[in-house]
Write a protein that holds these residues in place. Structure first.
Motif, PDB file in Angstrom:
ATOM      1  N   ILE A 219      40.079  50.507  51.392  1.00 24.46           N
ATOM      2  CA  ILE A 219      39.668  49.509  50.331  1.00 24.46           C
ATOM      3  C   ILE A 219      40.746  48.638  49.893  1.00 24.46           C
ATOM      4  O   ILE A 219      41.995  49.216  49.833  1.00 24.46           O
ATOM      5  N   ASP A 220      40.411  47.227  49.562  1.00 28.49           N
ATOM      6  CA  ASP A 220      41.467  46.416  49.331  1.00 28.49           C
ATOM      7  C   ASP A 220      41.905  46.787  47.824  1.00 28.49           C
ATOM      8  O   ASP A 220      41.229  47.047  46.839  1.00 28.49           O
ATOM      9  N   VAL A 221      43.121  46.550  47.274  1.00 31.33           N
ATOM     10  CA  VAL A 221      43.848  46.914  46.029  1.00 31.33           C
ATOM     11  C   VAL A 221      43.032  46.015  45.062  1.00 31.33           C
ATOM     12  O   VAL A 221      42.698  46.790  43.812  1.00 31.33           O
ATOM     13  N   ARG A 222      42.499  44.802  45.121  1.00 33.20           N
ATOM     14  CA  ARG A 222      41.848  44.033  44.465  1.00 33.20           C
ATOM     15  C   ARG A 222      40.502  44.730  43.828  1.00 33.20           C
ATOM     16  O   ARG A 222      40.171  44.650  42.654  1.00 33.20           O
ATOM     17  N   ASP A 223      39.799  45.074  45.095  1.00 29.96           N
ATOM     18  CA  ASP A 223      38.437  45.966  44.701  1.00 29.96           C
ATOM     19  C   ASP A 223      38.774  47.080  44.040  1.00 29.96           C
ATOM     20  O   ASP A 223      37.829  47.581  43.039  1.00 29.96           O
ATOM     21  N   MET A 224      39.831  47.865  44.385  1.00 27.29           N
ATOM     22  CA  MET A 224      40.163  49.248  43.686  1.00 27.29           C
ATOM     23  C   MET A 224      40.354  48.771  42.176  1.00 27.29           C
ATOM     24  O   MET A 224      39.844  49.507  41.148  1.00 27.29           O
ATOM     25  N   VAL A 225      41.180  47.792  41.824  1.00 26.87           N
ATOM     26  CA  VAL A 225      41.525  47.704  40.527  1.00 26.87           C
ATOM     27  C   VAL A 225      40.434  47.111  39.536  1.00 26.87           C
ATOM     28  O   VAL A 225      40.009  47.571  38.547  1.00 26.87           O
ATOM     29  N   ASP A 226      39.276  46.468  40.409  1.00 23.63           N
ATOM     30  CA  ASP A 226      38.041  46.030  39.882  1.00 23.63           C
ATOM     31  C   ASP A 226      37.133  47.219  39.340  1.00 23.63           C
ATOM     32  O   ASP A 226      36.548  47.359  38.161  1.00 23.63           O
ATOM     33  N   ALA A 227      37.336  48.325  40.441  1.00 26.66           N
ATOM     34  CA  ALA A 227      36.617  49.573  39.984  1.00 26.66           C
ATOM     35  C   ALA A 227      37.218  50.444  38.972  1.00 26.66           C
ATOM     36  O   ALA A 227      36.421  50.851  38.253  1.00 26.66           O
ATOM     37  N   LEU A 228      38.274  50.544  38.843  1.00 22.39           N
ATOM     38  CA  LEU A 228      39.106  51.286  37.833  1.00 22.39           C
ATOM     39  C   LEU A 228      38.725  50.492  36.353  1.00 22.39           C
ATOM     40  O   LEU A 228      38.348  51.536  35.393  1.00 22.39           O
ATOM     41  N   ILE A 229      38.794  49.455  36.314  1.00 26.41           N
ATOM     42  CA  ILE A 229      38.328  48.786  35.132  1.00 26.41           C
ATOM     43  C   ILE A 229      36.758  48.987  34.824  1.00 26.41           C
ATOM     44  O   ILE A 229      36.408  49.310  33.621  1.00 26.41           O
ATOM     45  N   ALA A 230      35.982  48.750  35.720  1.00 26.44           N
ATOM     46  CA  ALA A 230      34.550  48.883  35.770  1.00 26.44           C
ATOM     47  C   ALA A 230      34.110  50.463  35.188  1.00 26.44           C
ATOM     48  O   ALA A 230      33.365  50.616  34.441  1.00 26.44           O
ATOM     49  N   ALA A 245      35.659  52.045  50.445  1.00 21.84           N
ATOM     50  CA  ALA A 245      35.494  50.713  51.127  1.00 21.84           C
ATOM     51  C   ALA A 245      34.083  51.366  51.500  1.00 21.84           C
ATOM     52  O   ALA A 245      33.435  52.219  51.677  1.00 21.84           O
ATOM     53  N   ASP A 246      33.357  49.810  52.244  1.00 23.91           N
ATOM     54  CA  ASP A 246      32.018  50.182  52.788  1.00 23.91           C
ATOM     55  C   ASP A 246      31.849  50.763  54.194  1.00 23.91           C
ATOM     56  O   ASP A 246      30.851  51.195  54.626  1.00 23.91           O
ATOM     57  N   ARG A 247      32.804  50.766  54.767  1.00 33.80           N
ATOM     58  CA  ARG A 247      33.180  51.231  56.397  1.00 33.80           C
ATOM     59  C   ARG A 247      34.279  51.938  56.714  1.00 33.80           C
ATOM     60  O   ARG A 247      35.482  51.275  56.141  1.00 33.80           O
ATOM     61  N   ALA A 248      34.072  52.815  57.539  1.00 34.59           N
ATOM     62  CA  ALA A 248      35.256  53.473  58.093  1.00 34.59           C
ATOM     63  C   ALA A 248      35.609  52.809  59.372  1.00 34.59           C
ATOM     64  O   ALA A 248      34.803  52.603  60.383  1.00 34.59           O
ATOM     65  N   TYR A 249      36.917  52.795  59.761  1.00 36.68           N
ATOM     66  CA  TYR A 249      37.289  52.119  61.059  1.00 36.68           C
ATOM     67  C   TYR A 249      38.214  53.150  61.644  1.00 36.68           C
ATOM     68  O   TYR A 249      39.109  53.867  60.953  1.00 36.68           O
ATOM     69  N   ARG A 250      38.301  53.079  62.934  1.00 35.43           N
ATOM     70  CA  ARG A 250      39.345  53.979  63.684  1.00 35.43           C
ATOM     71  C   ARG A 250      40.714  53.369  63.546  1.00 35.43           C
ATOM     72  O   ARG A 250      40.812  52.186  63.534  1.00 35.43           O
ATOM     73  N   VAL A 251      41.782  54.045  63.372  1.00 38.09           N
ATOM     74  CA  VAL A 251      43.076  53.651  63.131  1.00 38.09           C
ATOM     75  C   VAL A 251      43.354  52.576  64.222  1.00 38.09           C
ATOM     76  O   VAL A 251      43.962  51.685  63.861  1.00 38.09           O
ATOM     77  N   SER A 295      28.719  47.850  37.454  1.00 38.60           N
ATOM     78  CA  SER A 295      28.300  46.759  38.071  1.00 38.60           C
ATOM     79  C   SER A 295      29.110  46.403  39.289  1.00 38.60           C
ATOM     80  O   SER A 295      28.971  45.434  40.079  1.00 38.60           O
ATOM     81  N   TRP A 296      30.173  47.346  39.637  1.00 35.97           N
ATOM     82  CA  TRP A 296      31.106  47.325  40.729  1.00 35.97           C
ATOM     83  C   TRP A 296      30.490  47.053  41.996  1.00 35.97           C
ATOM     84  O   TRP A 296      29.596  48.001  42.476  1.00 35.97           O
ATOM     85  N   ARG A 297      30.789  46.251  43.017  1.00 34.73           N
ATOM     86  CA  ARG A 297      31.035  46.206  44.252  1.00 34.73           C
ATOM     87  C   ARG A 297      32.011  45.565  44.853  1.00 34.73           C
ATOM     88  O   ARG A 297      32.730  44.803  44.345  1.00 34.73           O
ATOM     89  N   PRO A 298      32.412  46.398  46.367  1.00 37.90           N
ATOM     90  CA  PRO A 298      33.603  45.723  47.004  1.00 37.90           C
ATOM     91  C   PRO A 298      33.346  44.456  47.442  1.00 37.90           C
ATOM     92  O   PRO A 298      32.351  44.041  47.920  1.00 37.90           O
ATOM     93  N   ARG A 299      34.464  43.556  47.287  1.00 35.75           N
ATOM     94  CA  ARG A 299      34.096  42.084  47.825  1.00 35.75           C
ATOM     95  C   ARG A 299      35.021  41.570  48.808  1.00 35.75           C
ATOM     96  O   ARG A 299      34.820  40.542  49.744  1.00 35.75           O
ATOM     97  N   TRP A 300      36.156  42.200  49.000  1.00 47.24           N
ATOM     98  CA  TRP A 300      37.207  41.899  50.041  1.00 47.24           C
ATOM     99  C   TRP A 300      37.027  42.504  51.338  1.00 47.24           C
ATOM    100  O   TRP A 300      36.821  43.587  51.590  1.00 47.24           O
ATOM    101  N   ASP A 301      37.114  41.644  52.519  1.00 51.54           N
ATOM    102  CA  ASP A 301      37.059  41.953  53.895  1.00 51.54           C
ATOM    103  C   ASP A 301      38.185  42.692  54.301  1.00 51.54           C
ATOM    104  O   ASP A 301      39.367  42.091  54.044  1.00 51.54           O
ATOM    105  N   LEU A 302      38.221  43.755  55.054  1.00 55.31           N
ATOM    106  CA  LEU A 302      39.456  44.378  55.593  1.00 55.31           C
ATOM    107  C   LEU A 302      40.514  43.588  56.365  1.00 55.31           C
ATOM    108  O   LEU A 302      41.568  43.396  56.178  1.00 55.31           O
ATOM    109  N   LYS A 303      39.799  42.550  56.910  1.00 52.29           N
ATOM    110  CA  LYS A 303      40.594  41.637  57.898  1.00 52.29           C
ATOM    111  C   LYS A 303      41.417  40.747  56.916  1.00 52.29           C
ATOM    112  O   LYS A 303      42.585  40.227  57.161  1.00 52.29           O
TER     113      LYS A 303
END
Length: 322
Positions: A219-230, A245-251, A295-303
């Motif tokens: 997960i992107d740190v910006r989404d993480m920070v929003d989650a902690l505050i929420a 994050a919403d999806r797991a990727y192979r390394v 009300s939290w939802r992740p917003r940032w794409d991994l790429k």
């Protein structure tokens, strides 16, 4: 709003401090043995040194400043280090958490109305052996079966939060944080790849890696920070929440994304020192609970996250600080 962040000298804490300053909060950003280049943090963030193992210092700070929100992020946060120094890992993560809660209890003796919300940075590492394909995405009610001393120390933090809430009524949220990355991060696969790729492109050397077959939801740190505050403002006190994050990727897919972003490939090489004694095959958490209660939802794409990290590491290399 008067807010205390322990561990603001880390990647997540520094981004949280910057985010809270945008709300015009009074941010008490504390650090001890920082893990980031603090020159890369917004100069508006004022840092104060605090060792969470110094209980007198922790007591004095909380009693004198009485923060309304406490984000307890200070930790020995590397599983690899916990194998070589389990003593400090358990002390910092366990005893440091006790000091925060005991300081709140002391402050309440003099001011019974003092009732802050504390968000404890717990970890997906608590699940350990529960992170098997048939159980993921893992829910908060899965057994806590950590596979390394770091994971054990995070279970201790988590259960301390439960104990102080249950016995003393101290409001707290146990945030079970899954893989999180972003600019300033060090010693995770995404930042290692970004730094390694920049160095490989500049020097012609190979990019070293560990296990490429595991799966990680990052997960992107910006989404993480929003989650902690929420969670601090909308979560249910005493509860544990996954943040993932919403999806797991192979390394190996992360590595391919970096090559695509760079527009070229580099030679790669397995580094045995990057292999762990035990490694969860997949780390992926169910986030139904946090989505239901806040009300939290992740917003940032991994790429996009990786692109921002590659740009950051390129700049750091050019400045001689990468």
């Amino acid at each position: 709003m008067n807010v205390l962040i322990t561990g603001a000298g880390g990647m997540m804490g520094s981004h949280l401090a910057e985010r809270l300053l945008l709300e015009s909060a009074e941010v008490i950003a504390t650090f001890h043995q920082p893990t980031i280049n603090m020159q890369t943090v917004d100069p508006a963030v004022t840092f104060e040194e605090l060792d969470v193992l110094d209980h007198d210092a922790v007591f004095t700070l909380i009693e004198s400043r009485k923060p309304q929100e406490i984000y307890h992020l200070a930790a020995q946060s590397l599983p690899t280090v916990s194998w070589t120094d389990p003593w400090r890992t358990l002390r910092v993560n366990g005893e440091g958490t006790v000091n925060i809660f005991e300081a709140i209890l002391r402050a309440r003796k003099n001011d019974p109305s003092y009732n802050p919300m504390t968000v404890i940075a717990c970890s997906s590492a608590e699940y350990g052996a529960s992170l098997v394909p048939e159980r993921v995405p893992v829910r908060e009610d899965a057994p806590l079966l950590p596979l390394h001393p770091y994971g054990v120390s995070k279970v201790a933090q988590d259960l301390l939060g439960h104990q102080y809430y249950y016995n003393h009524g101290l409001r707290c949220i146990r945030a079970r944080i899954f893989n999180c990355t972003g600019p300033r991060k060090r010693n995770d696969v995404a930042s290692d790849f970004a730094r390694g790729l920049v160095r490989a492109l500049k020097t012609g050397r190979s990019l070293k890696h560990g296990n490429l077959e595991t799966h990680r939801a990052i997960i992107d740190v910006r989404d993480m920070v929003d989650a902690l505050i929420a969670l601090a403002r909308e979560g249910r006190a005493g509860e544990a929440y996954n943040i993932c994050a919403d999806r797991a990727y192979r390394v190996s897919e992360l590595l391919e994304m970096y090559f695509e972003l760079a527009g070229q490939r580099v030679a790669t090489e397995l580094d045995p020192s990057l292999l762990r004694f035990s490694d969860e095959p997949i780390i992926f958490g169910d986030t139904t609970k946090i989505r239901t209660d806040t009300s939290w939802r992740p917003r940032w794409d991994l790429k996009q996250t990786l692109a921002d990290m590659l740009e950051f590491e390129t700049r750091q290399y050019a400045e001689g600080t990468g």
